[in-house]
Design a protein around this motif. Sequence first.
Motif, PDB file in Angstrom:
ATOM      1  N   TRP A 199      12.756   8.228  -7.280  1.00  0.00           N
ATOM      2  CA  TRP A 199      12.140   9.546  -7.147  1.00  0.00           C
ATOM      3  C   TRP A 199      11.301   9.839  -8.378  1.00  0.00           C
ATOM      4  O   TRP A 199      11.567   9.322  -9.466  1.00  0.00           O
ATOM      5  N   SER A 200      10.323  10.690  -8.201  1.00  0.00           N
ATOM      6  CA  SER A 200       9.496  11.136  -9.331  1.00  0.00           C
ATOM      7  C   SER A 200      10.071  12.438  -9.873  1.00  0.00           C
ATOM      8  O   SER A 200       9.933  13.496  -9.261  1.00  0.00           O
ATOM      9  N   ILE A 201      10.759  12.351 -11.011  1.00  0.00           N
ATOM     10  CA  ILE A 201      11.358  13.519 -11.649  1.00  0.00           C
ATOM     11  C   ILE A 201      10.972  13.500 -13.122  1.00  0.00           C
ATOM     12  O   ILE A 201      11.184  12.497 -13.814  1.00  0.00           O
ATOM     13  N   CYS A 221      20.975  10.842 -16.090  1.00  0.00           N
ATOM     14  CA  CYS A 221      20.018  11.940 -16.052  1.00  0.00           C
ATOM     15  C   CYS A 221      19.023  11.698 -14.924  1.00  0.00           C
ATOM     16  O   CYS A 221      18.563  10.558 -14.727  1.00  0.00           O
ATOM     17  N   PRO A 222      18.667  12.694 -14.134  1.00  0.00           N
ATOM     18  CA  PRO A 222      17.761  12.475 -12.998  1.00  0.00           C
ATOM     19  C   PRO A 222      16.378  11.990 -13.405  1.00  0.00           C
ATOM     20  O   PRO A 222      15.688  11.368 -12.599  1.00  0.00           O
ATOM     21  N   THR A 223      15.969  12.257 -14.637  1.00  0.00           N
ATOM     22  CA  THR A 223      14.654  11.770 -15.073  1.00  0.00           C
ATOM     23  C   THR A 223      14.625  10.259 -15.216  1.00  0.00           C
ATOM     24  O   THR A 223      13.550   9.669 -15.338  1.00  0.00           O
ATOM     25  N   ASP A 224      15.798   9.621 -15.181  1.00  0.00           N
ATOM     26  CA  ASP A 224      15.856   8.162 -15.269  1.00  0.00           C
ATOM     27  C   ASP A 224      15.826   7.494 -13.900  1.00  0.00           C
ATOM     28  O   ASP A 224      15.838   6.263 -13.816  1.00  0.00           O
ATOM     29  N   GLY A 226       0.782  -1.220   0.000  1.00  0.00           N
ATOM     30  CA  GLY A 226       0.000   0.000   0.000  1.00  0.00           C
ATOM     31  C   GLY A 226       0.813   1.269   0.000  1.00  0.00           C
ATOM     32  O   GLY A 226       0.251   2.373   0.069  1.00  0.00           O
ATOM     33  N   TYR A 227       2.127   1.167  -0.085  1.00  0.00           N
ATOM     34  CA  TYR A 227       2.999   2.336  -0.149  1.00  0.00           C
ATOM     35  C   TYR A 227       3.654   2.404  -1.528  1.00  0.00           C
ATOM     36  O   TYR A 227       3.876   1.381  -2.178  1.00  0.00           O
ATOM     37  N   ASP A 228       3.994   3.624  -1.952  1.00  0.00           N
ATOM     38  CA  ASP A 228       4.618   3.801  -3.262  1.00  0.00           C
ATOM     39  C   ASP A 228       6.023   3.223  -3.308  1.00  0.00           C
ATOM     40  O   ASP A 228       6.510   2.832  -4.363  1.00  0.00           O
ATOM     41  N   THR A 229       6.684   3.197  -2.160  1.00  0.00           N
ATOM     42  CA  THR A 229       8.050   2.702  -2.073  1.00  0.00           C
ATOM     43  C   THR A 229       8.217   2.041  -0.717  1.00  0.00           C
ATOM     44  O   THR A 229       7.484   2.368   0.223  1.00  0.00           O
ATOM     45  N   PRO A 230       9.139   1.108  -0.573  1.00  0.00           N
ATOM     46  CA  PRO A 230       9.363   0.530   0.758  1.00  0.00           C
ATOM     47  C   PRO A 230       9.744   1.615   1.754  1.00  0.00           C
ATOM     48  O   PRO A 230      10.473   2.554   1.427  1.00  0.00           O
ATOM     49  N   LEU A 272      10.866  17.953  -9.596  1.00  0.00           N
ATOM     50  CA  LEU A 272      11.001  16.950  -8.545  1.00  0.00           C
ATOM     51  C   LEU A 272       9.705  16.922  -7.739  1.00  0.00           C
ATOM     52  O   LEU A 272       9.242  17.960  -7.267  1.00  0.00           O
ATOM     53  N   ALA A 273       9.120  15.722  -7.588  1.00  0.00           N
ATOM     54  CA  ALA A 273       7.854  15.587  -6.839  1.00  0.00           C
ATOM     55  C   ALA A 273       7.968  14.389  -5.908  1.00  0.00           C
ATOM     56  O   ALA A 273       7.690  13.257  -6.278  1.00  0.00           O
ATOM     57  N   ARG A 274       8.408  14.666  -4.661  1.00  0.00           N
ATOM     58  CA  ARG A 274       8.535  13.604  -3.651  1.00  0.00           C
ATOM     59  C   ARG A 274       7.563  13.806  -2.493  1.00  0.00           C
ATOM     60  O   ARG A 274       7.581  13.085  -1.522  1.00  0.00           O
ATOM     61  N   GLY A 275       6.721  14.853  -2.584  1.00  0.00           N
ATOM     62  CA  GLY A 275       5.735  15.098  -1.540  1.00  0.00           C
ATOM     63  C   GLY A 275       6.307  15.771  -0.311  1.00  0.00           C
ATOM     64  O   GLY A 275       5.771  15.601   0.785  1.00  0.00           O
TER      65      GLY A 275
END
Length: 747
Positions: A693-695, A686-689, A503-507, A622-625
């Motif tokens: 994280w959501s970049i 590249c950070p988009t890869d 139920g979490y996006d990441t551990p 960058l979108a990590r909340g």
Amino acid sequence: MLAFQAFHLASYHLAHGTFQPPANGPALGCSDLDSLLPGGGDSVDLNSALDVCFDPKFSCSHAEPFVGMGEILATSADDPHSGHQASIRLEGSDTWYPALVPMHAPRGSRTPSKAFVPVVGCLVNKTLHSEKNRFVLSWADMRCRPVSTNALFPAECDGANQRNVSIEDIAAAISFIESLQQEERRRELDLADIDNTFIKGKKTAIMVLISPSDATTAGEPWSYIAADHGSPNAYVDAVMAIFNSTLYSWSWGEAEFDWTTVGPFKTTGEYTASNCAAYDLCLTTSNCAPGNKNTLGAAAAAAQGFDVDSFDFQIYWQPYCSGAGFAGIALVGGTQSLMNPLSSVSEAAGTLAHELGHNFGAMHASCISDEHRGAVAWCDSDVTKGSYKYDSNPCNVNAGTWTEYCSPHSVMGSGGLTRPFYMDGKLTFDWADSVGHPDLVSTIDWDAAANKYTDCDTSCTFLLQRSDAPTLDNSASAVILLQTTHSSSNGNRYFVMEHRSAGYDTPILLVHWTDIKPTSGPTGLYGNTVLTDCNPQTTTWDDAGCSLGQHIELDTGDESASIKVWVYVYSALDDGKLKVTLSTGLSAAVPPLGPPPPTPPPSSPGIFMGYEWDCPCSEVELARGNYLDGTYSLIQNPGNDINRGKPVFQASSGKFLYSIWDQYWMVGNDYSTSSYSALTQSTVDCPTDLTAWSITCSSPLPPAAPSPLPHPPSLPSPPIAPPSPPPFMGYEWDCPCSEVELRGATI
């Protein structure tokens, strides 16, 4: 089962109400006490009421101080000030008194005792403001009168049946308290007890549906349920089916229910539709009002041939009563619950899981919204300081916002059926056996003699299996228990850390702290728990877990001796397990990232703004909340060796997004160092890869300049010109003039 090392006594904190303030004012009487009790004035202050009652100048015809032995019972709901949450029977008496309990976060309700225990309080007989006798129940085990006004000890103390005992210091005080206790030994927390089956195996339960005595028929008050679900019995069975399958999953197959649903039955006596909120559960057969629902329900079931006492658990269901103020209520460490359901099956199943959690031995999953947000474990009722830095008495928990049901990560908070019990609950309930399988629990005990964490000096690393996995691997750790340097009167205190994923996006590493009291109730008790926030920059508690690559600083000391412990979560799972390092000691810090790899040979010139890597973005989002989110713009290649030529981006906040050593991507204040606000391990260009994280790319690079057009076909070569004359004055061109005349120009 859960095994703990016994804790050194010198770190113990005595509860509020232990010490009697000096008598400085005039004589005190009944009106001084009554004004501090419910119904007697505008402000209820039970701590002050206890001080008045024990004041040597106090005299009142209907109240007297009490120090002795008593048996405590407690429920899970209502206001402790009201006397509906706890009840007490004094030794030598068969009478149960409503207990008015001072509210001390994160303590919640007083926990029930298995026998008579030392108690301190004020017995108040009927007054103009109350038709019942009441007992103001302190959190303290003894009452002491300091010899000097400058120090708490030495003091003369009363406890249980002993009076005027000379106590020289804190160690002697703890020894005195423990001498009063037989079954409830507070400090010897070795839980290597025999296997407890209170909530293991297949347990039986009876669902008793009741209706008010003035109902037209027994089924009529349940028509709102029948309209949606066919019948109230089908509704209750659907609720139990959902809860039972969830319980079986949460307990790794260790617990399930076999239930019988009976009723609805019309009750007799005081329970009517108009006064449905006047009664709920009684605590014991000797403390039952005529309208208590479990008394009426048991009698109604018995009239139809059902003996509720032959079942392990009894769950009573009443038609929804809007004035009741609760969806469910339960006896903490008991076997009885009362449900007040609306129509939703799933919501009722979540409520039932919460209330049965109280029966099993769990208290509420809470939060403290102060500046530390759960990272400090000494901000509670057993210390005199608060964590709010602007308060006149720092570490007063009331200066922060205390929310009892706050945690969205536990069914004992606001998590419902989507979030299981914390791991300390699963250990307390004996669903995980750390005695037979010691690898399940990684304990870091405080060595008070050495003044350090001897087994984690100066760091230690663990691999945590998922605590929410479908199966439990008995050979791998499922929880880290980091003991604090002090305790409370509710038991040893721990930071509890577990690996969650479902139920979490990441551990995540989920952290909270709690007191654990193994000798209370059938299985032991834990809580209230306090959630620890790894992302305190946000106001939500949804993101409280530490994601991959994050770290947090905890304080396991107290207000007089802070002890810092760094907890670091590695950026990648290790064979499906969460890798966690704790750094302790005076120099506790985030574990080093390791030496950088050797510098690569010089690279060819870059293709854009001096970079050699083909990263197609000049701006990224960058979108990590959390507070690090935003737009990061590419800056000119700074040529710093640590970045290995990979792109460096900067946000308007001044934060940089960058790579170091070709091993990590970071967000930090300085792209030329390894100091960071967030980190993830990756070698991408590249950070988009990045996958952790959501970049996203918000501004692609400008298109490259088009290739030059092909040259037109060449014309035939002209005939070869005759040789030029020799150069004149160094010119190769054949201009035959050394002087020229300009005419017609204007200046």
